[in-house]
Design an enzyme around this catalytic site. Structure first.
Site, PDB file in Angstrom:
ATOM      1  N   THR A  32     -10.634   1.556  -8.144  1.00  0.00           N
ATOM      2  CA  THR A  32      -9.211   1.859  -8.062  1.00  0.00           C
ATOM      3  C   THR A  32      -8.934   3.087  -8.908  1.00  0.00           C
ATOM      4  O   THR A  32      -9.607   3.323  -9.912  1.00  0.00           O
ATOM      5  CB  THR A  32      -8.359   0.667  -8.555  1.00  0.00           C
ATOM      6  OG1 THR A  32      -6.968   0.985  -8.437  1.00  0.00           O
ATOM      7  CG2 THR A  32      -8.659   0.309  -9.995  1.00  0.00           C
ATOM      8  N   GLY A  33      -7.979   3.891  -8.500  1.00  0.00           N
ATOM      9  CA  GLY A  33      -7.662   5.079  -9.283  1.00  0.00           C
ATOM     10  C   GLY A  33      -7.467   6.293  -8.406  1.00  0.00           C
ATOM     11  O   GLY A  33      -7.030   6.191  -7.255  1.00  0.00           O
ATOM     12  N   THR A  91      -4.331  -0.355   0.424  1.00  0.00           N
ATOM     13  CA  THR A  91      -3.481   0.550  -0.349  1.00  0.00           C
ATOM     14  C   THR A  91      -2.540   1.303   0.583  1.00  0.00           C
ATOM     15  O   THR A  91      -2.789   1.414   1.781  1.00  0.00           O
ATOM     16  CB  THR A  91      -4.336   1.575  -1.129  1.00  0.00           C
ATOM     17  OG1 THR A  91      -3.496   2.397  -1.935  1.00  0.00           O
ATOM     18  CG2 THR A  91      -5.124   2.465  -0.188  1.00  0.00           C
ATOM     19  N   SER A 128       2.287  -0.116  -4.603  1.00  0.00           N
ATOM     20  CA  SER A 128       1.146   0.729  -4.252  1.00  0.00           C
ATOM     21  C   SER A 128       0.280   0.122  -3.163  1.00  0.00           C
ATOM     22  O   SER A 128      -0.694   0.723  -2.726  1.00  0.00           O
ATOM     23  CB  SER A 128       0.291   1.001  -5.492  1.00  0.00           C
ATOM     24  OG  SER A 128      -0.184  -0.213  -6.033  1.00  0.00           O
TER      25      SER A 128
END
Length: 341
Positions: A252-253, A219, A67
């Protein structure tokens, strides 16, 4: 003042409570080599910005969980693109890149945005051209793994995807899509398909001995995203935020939801008002829950005393959040865990 992080079960593996001290490095997920790299930079006399750049850059090299960095999260056209940011909590300068193509060291390019431009965010092909001017080589970000992920997705009728209110039905077809004449505005509330084994970002906060704060993220974004999509990671106050008068935070998410609430900025403002970092993180998560109860997300927080904490939203398959901490009281960078709320 020693602040014991007993809230939400934030524990070292040995079960001992952690205390506030400086310097401190904290990063999302159990990305150990990133934490080790950042800590070594500090120990060798590097700056907080250096530590963030090298720590997040280590995840780009390691392709953390697929990721971060090259070879992961192909978009709808099968291409991997990168987002990153870095922030200096002394000057409040931010350097960021989004939709970066064919350049592997995204956070390195973001650092150059601070150092060599008066801008904050560069995007797309123009960001790649800037990177080349700064000496970064063009490299293919595609791998056999990312090609395989893309092929499997096509064979599953392009499920899941990020389209809505289009024809043909995006839940059954790969398109091409057209807009539906009558638009339905009801937001679908389905739990994210991400889990503890399928993250999307490294976020890092570094606070030096003097209380200087730096933060950053890197990311490759949401898998199967529409080309050109930018999430929360490269957005100051969303992906991360650093202020040497208060502290730092990183999120994050599900960036498409989380960026709407500027969670990292909000957490730092809570800490500025004297809120404990763990509670600051909890308050941010609770605020998002009111609008998107099934969102996938977590946040890390640290203040200028070295006290730190984390929080996450509890959904099926994601009930705990693991993160890394390094400080002088720990013998080595240590994985810690928090129960989601």
């Amino acid at each position: 003042v020693t602040v014991a992080l007993l809230f939400l079960g934030v524990l070292t593996p040995a079960g001992a409570a952690s205390a506030a001290t400086l310097p401190v490095v904290i990063n999302t997920w159990a990305f150990r080599t990133a934490a080790e790299t950042a800590w070594r930079v500090l120990e060798s006399g590097g700056s907080e910005l250096d530590a963030v750049e090298r720590g997040c850059g280590q995840c780009e090299i390691d392709q953390c969980d697929g990721s971060v960095g090259y070879g992961g999260s192909p978009d709808e056209s099968g291409e991997t693109t990168l987002d990153a940011m870095i922030m200096d909590g002394n000057t409040m300068e931010v350097g960021a890149v989004a939709d970066l193509r064919r350049v592997k060291n995204a956070i390195g390019v973001a650092r150059k945005v601070i150092e060599y431009t008066k801008h904050t965010l560069l995007v797309g092909e123009s960001a790649s051209l800037f990177a080349v001017k700064m000496g970064f080589p063009y490299e293919d970000l595609t791998t056999q793994k990312s090609l395989s992920l893309y092929s499997e997705w096509l064979n599953q009728s392009c499920q899941p995807n990020y389209w809505k209110n289009v024809v043909p039905d995006s839940s059954k077809s790969c398109g091409p899509y057209k807009r539906r004449e009558e638009v339905t505005y009801k937001e679908e509330q389905t739990s994210s398909q991400r889990s503890v084994h399928n993250h999307d970002t490294i976020g890092m906060v570094v606070i030096g001995v003097s209380g200087t704060v730096a933060s950053g993220t890197s990311t490759n974004g949401a898998i199967h995203k529409l080309p050109g999509r930018v999430g929360d990671s490269p957005i100051a106050g969303a992906g991360s935020y650093a202020d040497s008068t208060a502290g730092g935070a990183a999120a994050t998410g599900d960036g498409d939801i989380m960026m709407r609430f500027l969670p990292s900025y909000q957490a730092v403002e809570y800490m500025r008002m004297g809120t404990d970092p763990t509670v600051a993180c909890q308050k941010v998560i609770s605020r998002i829950q009111k609008y998107a109860p099934k969102f996938f997300g977590a946040i890390i927080c640290a203040n200028t005393t070295g006290s730190y904490g984390a929080a996450c939203n509890k959904i099926p398959g994601f009930t705990q959040f693991h993160f890394m901490v390094s400080n002088p009281l720990l013998s080595q960078p240590t994985e810690q865990v928090v129960d989601c709320i």
